[in-house]
Design an enzyme around this catalytic site. Structure first.
Site, PDB file in Angstrom:
ATOM      1  N   ASP A 143      79.812  38.609  50.119  1.00 48.66           N
ATOM      2  CA  ASP A 143      79.749  39.956  48.253  1.00 48.66           C
ATOM      3  C   ASP A 143      81.209  39.987  48.875  1.00 48.66           C
ATOM      4  O   ASP A 143      82.310  40.224  47.489  1.00 48.66           O
ATOM      5  CB  ASP A 143      79.616  41.106  48.442  1.00 48.66           C
ATOM      6  CG  ASP A 143      78.735  42.412  49.682  1.00 48.66           C
ATOM      7  OD1 ASP A 143      79.868  41.734  50.317  1.00 48.66           O
ATOM      8  OD2 ASP A 143      78.190  42.539  49.469  1.00 48.66           O
ATOM      9  N   LYS A 147      73.513  42.648  52.586  1.00 46.95           N
ATOM     10  CA  LYS A 147      72.134  42.623  51.465  1.00 46.95           C
ATOM     11  C   LYS A 147      72.846  42.061  50.245  1.00 46.95           C
ATOM     12  O   LYS A 147      72.638  41.907  49.085  1.00 46.95           O
ATOM     13  CB  LYS A 147      71.191  43.493  51.212  1.00 46.95           C
ATOM     14  CG  LYS A 147      70.681  44.178  51.840  1.00 46.95           C
ATOM     15  CD  LYS A 147      69.163  45.506  51.856  1.00 46.95           C
ATOM     16  CE  LYS A 147      68.662  46.211  52.811  1.00 46.95           C
ATOM     17  NZ  LYS A 147      68.037  47.502  52.014  1.00 46.95           N
ATOM     18  N   LYS A 190      89.764  43.243  49.199  1.00 43.19           N
ATOM     19  CA  LYS A 190      90.594  44.813  49.241  1.00 43.19           C
ATOM     20  C   LYS A 190      91.213  44.163  49.836  1.00 43.19           C
ATOM     21  O   LYS A 190      91.782  44.738  51.259  1.00 43.19           O
ATOM     22  CB  LYS A 190      89.418  45.782  49.466  1.00 43.19           C
ATOM     23  CG  LYS A 190      88.578  45.949  49.106  1.00 43.19           C
ATOM     24  CD  LYS A 190      88.136  47.613  48.909  1.00 43.19           C
ATOM     25  CE  LYS A 190      86.399  48.336  48.298  1.00 43.19           C
ATOM     26  NZ  LYS A 190      86.278  48.848  48.625  1.00 43.19           N
ATOM     27  N   ASP A 219      86.387  44.014  53.707  1.00 45.42           N
ATOM     28  CA  ASP A 219      86.599  45.108  53.321  1.00 45.42           C
ATOM     29  C   ASP A 219      87.927  45.326  54.095  1.00 45.42           C
ATOM     30  O   ASP A 219      89.275  44.476  54.475  1.00 45.42           O
ATOM     31  CB  ASP A 219      86.394  46.424  53.128  1.00 45.42           C
ATOM     32  CG  ASP A 219      86.499  47.405  53.159  1.00 45.42           C
ATOM     33  OD1 ASP A 219      87.411  47.629  53.835  1.00 45.42           O
ATOM     34  OD2 ASP A 219      85.667  48.216  51.824  1.00 45.42           O
ATOM     35  N   PHE A 248      86.052  51.807  45.437  1.00 42.19           N
ATOM     36  CA  PHE A 248      84.116  51.928  46.008  1.00 42.19           C
ATOM     37  C   PHE A 248      83.745  51.300  45.096  1.00 42.19           C
ATOM     38  O   PHE A 248      83.500  51.920  43.609  1.00 42.19           O
ATOM     39  CB  PHE A 248      83.393  53.148  46.697  1.00 42.19           C
ATOM     40  CG  PHE A 248      82.143  52.585  47.533  1.00 42.19           C
ATOM     41  CD1 PHE A 248      82.613  52.602  48.093  1.00 42.19           C
ATOM     42  CD2 PHE A 248      80.921  52.488  47.270  1.00 42.19           C
ATOM     43  CE1 PHE A 248      81.540  52.788  49.827  1.00 42.19           C
ATOM     44  CE2 PHE A 248      80.022  51.846  46.908  1.00 42.19           C
ATOM     45  CZ  PHE A 248      80.111  52.264  48.940  1.00 42.19           C
ATOM     46  N   ARG A 274      72.514  47.799  42.298  1.00 44.21           N
ATOM     47  CA  ARG A 274      72.874  47.082  42.877  1.00 44.21           C
ATOM     48  C   ARG A 274      72.221  45.859  41.284  1.00 44.21           C
ATOM     49  O   ARG A 274      73.328  45.271  41.730  1.00 44.21           O
ATOM     50  CB  ARG A 274      72.350  46.567  43.948  1.00 44.21           C
ATOM     51  CG  ARG A 274      72.191  46.523  45.538  1.00 44.21           C
ATOM     52  CD  ARG A 274      71.373  46.007  46.890  1.00 44.21           C
ATOM     53  NE  ARG A 274      71.144  46.009  47.704  1.00 44.21           N
ATOM     54  CZ  ARG A 274      72.649  46.844  48.814  1.00 44.21           C
ATOM     55  NH1 ARG A 274      73.424  45.867  48.485  1.00 44.21           N
ATOM     56  NH2 ARG A 274      72.134  47.310  49.888  1.00 44.21           N
ATOM     57  N   ASP A 317      76.275  47.959  46.258  1.00 40.13           N
ATOM     58  CA  ASP A 317      75.101  49.304  46.296  1.00 40.13           C
ATOM     59  C   ASP A 317      76.348  50.755  47.065  1.00 40.13           C
ATOM     60  O   ASP A 317      77.218  50.267  47.615  1.00 40.13           O
ATOM     61  CB  ASP A 317      74.198  49.448  46.873  1.00 40.13           C
ATOM     62  CG  ASP A 317      74.266  49.000  48.472  1.00 40.13           C
ATOM     63  OD1 ASP A 317      74.113  50.541  49.244  1.00 40.13           O
ATOM     64  OD2 ASP A 317      74.915  48.405  48.849  1.00 40.13           O
TER      65      ASP A 317
END
Length: 177
Positions: free
Chosen positions: A97, A40, A128, A100, A149, A162, A156
């Site tokens: 988005d 999302k 990251k 990681d 984070f 968000r 989110d």
């Protein structure tokens, strides 16, 4: 839970999305490009990005996960929503988005390559590198960020934050999810 710091402000985001669009336009202007959003978290980034592209853009979404209910990847890809089209022979751009650990994206790339697109590129808003456990890099990268984070601009913590127009840092543990 509250935002502890603003890591990337709204103006920097707008400028970076335009710079990414300029890079993609330089390579794909006038071409047909299928942009796949990974739900999302991508929805805000993807909508801002595609409105700046000077090519024949078609947008589709996939929802995939390797996180289950936690903040650490399980390493197993689960496709919750697959593509509605065949991408064989098409030029494809994944709009992600954040990269990681790289587990989810690397498994998604493998899955999509099996569908035989003409080309497959990745545009990641955030990366990251300190968290990377799998060797995967984006063709187009917005910001490299530290191992914190982050929320906002579509990202989110337990479905909150968000809507923030910036990237902020929060303390989000598994208990909040």
């Amino acid at each position: 839970m509250k935002v502890n710091e603003i890591l990337i402000d709204e103006k920097a985001i707008v400028d970076k999305v335009q710079a990414l669009a300029d890079e993609i336009n330089q390579k794909h202007r006038g071409e047909k490009l299928i942009v796949i959003g990974v739900l999302k978290g991508c929805f805000v980034f993807l909508s801002d990005l595609v409105r700046r592209l000077d090519c024949d853009v078609q947008v589709y979404f996939m929802e995939v996960s390797s996180y289950g209910d936690g903040t650490e990847s399980s390493g197993v890809l689960k496709i919750k929503k697959d593509l509605d089209i065949d991408i064989k022979g098409e030029k494809v751009l994944i709009a992600e988005d954040i990269i990681d650990s790289g587990f989810t994206l690397s498994k998604l790339v493998k899955n999509l390559k099996e569908r035989q697109p003409a080309s497959l590129e990745i545009c990641a808003f955030l990366s990251k590198p300190d968290r990377r456990k799998v060797s995967i890099e984006a063709d187009f990268t917005g910001f490299e960020i530290p191992d914190k984070f982050v929320v906002g601009y579509g990202l989110d913590c337990a479905e909150q934050y968000r809507q923030l127009p910036y990237i902020g840092v929060v303390e989000c543990d598994d208990a909040a999810l």
